[in-house]
Design an enzyme around this catalytic site. Structure first.
Site, PDB file in Angstrom:
ATOM      1  N   HIS A 191     -19.779  95.497 -24.841  1.00 20.04           N
ATOM      2  CA  HIS A 191     -19.732  94.061 -25.128  1.00 20.04           C
ATOM      3  C   HIS A 191     -21.105  93.558 -25.580  1.00 20.04           C
ATOM      4  O   HIS A 191     -21.718  92.693 -24.945  1.00 20.04           O
ATOM      5  CB  HIS A 191     -19.273  93.290 -23.885  1.00 20.04           C
ATOM      6  CG  HIS A 191     -18.152  92.340 -24.155  1.00 20.04           C
ATOM      7  ND1 HIS A 191     -16.846  92.740 -24.301  1.00 20.04           N
ATOM      8  CD2 HIS A 191     -18.141  90.990 -24.320  1.00 20.04           C
ATOM      9  CE1 HIS A 191     -16.074  91.698 -24.521  1.00 20.04           C
ATOM     10  NE2 HIS A 191     -16.842  90.612 -24.549  1.00 20.04           N
ATOM     11  N   ASP A 225     -20.047  86.975 -28.590  1.00 16.63           N
ATOM     12  CA  ASP A 225     -18.665  86.641 -28.927  1.00 16.63           C
ATOM     13  C   ASP A 225     -18.194  87.604 -30.023  1.00 16.63           C
ATOM     14  O   ASP A 225     -19.005  88.233 -30.706  1.00 16.63           O
ATOM     15  CB  ASP A 225     -18.575  85.189 -29.410  1.00 16.63           C
ATOM     16  CG  ASP A 225     -17.151  84.660 -29.407  1.00 16.63           C
ATOM     17  OD1 ASP A 225     -16.315  85.216 -28.664  1.00 16.63           O
ATOM     18  OD2 ASP A 225     -16.866  83.698 -30.149  1.00 16.63           O
ATOM     19  N   GLY A 226     -16.899  87.718 -30.193  1.00 15.40           N
ATOM     20  CA  GLY A 226     -16.348  88.533 -31.265  1.00 15.40           C
ATOM     21  C   GLY A 226     -16.270  90.014 -30.961  1.00 15.40           C
ATOM     22  O   GLY A 226     -16.046  90.820 -31.875  1.00 15.40           O
ATOM     23  N   ASN A 227     -16.422  90.407 -29.709  1.00 16.62           N
ATOM     24  CA  ASN A 227     -16.449  91.832 -29.368  1.00 16.62           C
ATOM     25  C   ASN A 227     -15.094  92.513 -29.548  1.00 16.62           C
ATOM     26  O   ASN A 227     -15.025  93.674 -29.938  1.00 16.62           O
ATOM     27  CB  ASN A 227     -16.937  92.007 -27.929  1.00 16.62           C
ATOM     28  CG  ASN A 227     -18.380  91.591 -27.748  1.00 16.62           C
ATOM     29  OD1 ASN A 227     -19.285  92.379 -27.952  1.00 16.62           O
ATOM     30  ND2 ASN A 227     -18.593  90.345 -27.360  1.00 16.62           N
ATOM     31  N   GLY A 228     -14.021  91.801 -29.242  1.00 17.38           N
ATOM     32  CA  GLY A 228     -12.698  92.395 -29.393  1.00 17.38           C
ATOM     33  C   GLY A 228     -12.384  92.739 -30.832  1.00 17.38           C
ATOM     34  O   GLY A 228     -11.962  93.858 -31.149  1.00 17.38           O
ATOM     35  N   ARG A 229     -12.605  91.787 -31.727  1.00 18.95           N
ATOM     36  CA  ARG A 229     -12.332  92.046 -33.144  1.00 18.95           C
ATOM     37  C   ARG A 229     -13.272  93.100 -33.716  1.00 18.95           C
ATOM     38  O   ARG A 229     -12.872  93.919 -34.535  1.00 18.95           O
ATOM     39  CB  ARG A 229     -12.431  90.734 -33.938  1.00 18.95           C
ATOM     40  CG  ARG A 229     -11.176  89.883 -33.836  1.00 18.95           C
ATOM     41  CD  ARG A 229     -11.363  88.517 -34.462  1.00 18.95           C
ATOM     42  NE  ARG A 229     -12.253  87.698 -33.646  1.00 18.95           N
ATOM     43  CZ  ARG A 229     -12.663  86.482 -34.006  1.00 18.95           C
ATOM     44  NH1 ARG A 229     -12.292  85.980 -35.161  1.00 18.95           N
ATOM     45  NH2 ARG A 229     -13.453  85.785 -33.223  1.00 18.95           N
ATOM     46  N   MET A 230     -14.524  93.096 -33.268  1.00 19.45           N
ATOM     47  CA  MET A 230     -15.448  94.125 -33.734  1.00 19.45           C
ATOM     48  C   MET A 230     -15.017  95.506 -33.266  1.00 19.45           C
ATOM     49  O   MET A 230     -15.124  96.492 -34.014  1.00 19.45           O
ATOM     50  CB  MET A 230     -16.858  93.825 -33.241  1.00 19.45           C
ATOM     51  CG  MET A 230     -17.691  92.972 -34.188  1.00 19.45           C
ATOM     52  SD  MET A 230     -17.950  93.742 -35.810  1.00 19.45           S
ATOM     53  CE  MET A 230     -18.786  95.260 -35.345  1.00 19.45           C
ATOM     54  N   SER A 231     -14.527  95.609 -32.050  1.00 15.88           N
ATOM     55  CA  SER A 231     -14.095  96.908 -31.524  1.00 15.88           C
ATOM     56  C   SER A 231     -12.875  97.415 -32.281  1.00 15.88           C
ATOM     57  O   SER A 231     -12.783  98.607 -32.607  1.00 15.88           O
ATOM     58  CB  SER A 231     -13.791  96.794 -30.034  1.00 15.88           C
ATOM     59  OG  SER A 231     -14.942  96.401 -29.320  1.00 15.88           O
TER      60      SER A 231
END
Length: 379
Positions: free
Chosen positions: A193, A197-203
């Site tokens: 993480h 912010d934006g970690n889910g979409r980046m992953s």
């Protein structure tokens, strides 16, 4: 230390072999159809992936509207905030797709931060984009802002962990199947993480990038983002991340449940895409057969095919798909409307076309043909 790639069980190897077979079959099927149709399908799949991944984060734009936004149409039914999120994701996804055949490609921190800026730069500086977080991170449980689901590693550890992840992306577990490596990249990035912010979409984007670099099949046909965005699957996605990741950064935990979840996702999404390819191909052939008797030109089949598969077509999208000028595209839409094949909806600004009373019913029936999706682990 990162979360480690687990030893697969025999059933996992069998599921992976089935996925490989479906991907090979899909690659052959795509190679047999017109390039113009393939490009339309790839764009539709990309739109579905973007719509689904944004839905997981609470941004809701219908896949048809995402496709229109990708083509420059702005008169769609979505808030300005949702439009901005969609266009940002499209920018990152387009770049990811373009990297599939770069000869001297290397993963590095700058690439990951650059992709993050594409996704989140429009929120900067309120939510810092393109650089590691400088504060602790706490993920709350769905529906309860006071309940902590996960606490990421201390911010002081993030640069070192990201350096370790980059090294692994370039050199680690290279003997593993690309789909397994892609899943592990997703898990490690979302658990580190590293951004505010934006970690889910980046992953999820990183997982797609590894698939693209695998080179077996265009990433649009292999991404599982559409599958993850389906309501029941999204819940299971969060559940397995909690189970495998633990409440704190704990890379010694067993990661096999995460791999099994991803193998299920790869398998079922491959089934869904194959069914869509089959329906699209059948619709295209039926429309081509009907073209002469209905006075339809070859290029107008493109517009009718999109209506069959997505429910509507815009003049601007048809214009770009067939490389026409506005006058030519308008004449074609008017001719198809006079023939009863299309019906316009809305005013000139934001107008789109749906199936008219004379649209071939057998084509619509083919486009709506139901299918079943199997669970390879339940067989």
């Amino acid at each position: 230390m990162l979360y480690e790639t687990p030893r697969l069980e025999q059933v996992d190897h069998e599921v992976l072999e089935q996925v490989n077979a479906m991907r090979d079959q899909l690659r052959f099927a795509v190679q047999q159809v017109p390039m113009k149709w393939t490009l339309d399908l790839r764009k539709a799949l990309t739109a579905s992936a973007i719509a689904a991944s944004n839905t997981i984060e609470g941004y809701r734009v219908d896949a048809k509207d995402v496709a229109d936004l990708m083509d420059g149409e702005r008169e769609v039914e979505a808030s300005e905030e949702n439009k901005a999120e969609t266009l940002a994701y499209q920018q990152a996804m387009t770049y990811i797709q373009s990297l599939h055949d770069v000869a001297d490609f290397r993963y590095n921190k700058e690439l990951l931060n650059g992709l993050h800026w594409m996704l989140q730069g429009h929120h900067h500086p309120l939510k810092t984009a393109g650089q590691w977080r400088k504060t602790p991170i706490r993920i709350t449980a769905p529906g309860d802002e006071l309940a902590t689901d996960y606490e990421g590693p201390d911010q002081e550890l993030v640069p070192g962990l990201m350096g370790e992840l980059v090294d692994w992306l370039n050199e680690g577990d290279l003997d593993q199947h690309v789909l397994i490596r892609a899943a592990m990249a997703h898990l490690n990035l979302v658990k580190i993480h590293p951004w505010s912010d934006g970690n889910g979409r980046m992953s999820r984007s990183l997982q797609t990038l590894l698939i693209a670099r695998g080179g077996v099949l265009a990433p649009e046909f292999s991404s599982i983002e559409e599958w993850l965005g389906m309501p029941g699957n999204t819940w299971e996605y969060y559940k397995v991340l909690r189970e495998v990741g633990g409440p704190l950064w704990s890379p010694r935990r067993d990661t096999l449940p995460w791999i099994k979840f991803n193998l299920l996702a790869y398998h079922q999404q491959a089934q869904r895409v194959q069914r869509r390819v089959d329906r699209s191909n059948d619709c295209w052939m039926q429309l081509t057969d009907a073209a002469e008797s209905n006075g339809i030109t070859e290029r107008q089949v493109t517009a009718l095919h999109e209506v069959a598969m997505t429910g509507r077509v815009r003049r601007s999208r048809y214009e770009k798909a067939e490389a026409l000028n506005t006058q030519q595209a308008t004449r074609d839409m008017q001719a198809l409307t006079r023939a009863g094949l299309l019906t316009p909806v809305g005013q000139t600004k934001g107008r789109y076309y749906v199936a008219g009373p004379a649209f071939p019913e057998e084509v619509l029936a083919t486009a709506r043909r139901p299918h079943s999706i199997t669970d390879p682990y339940a067989a």
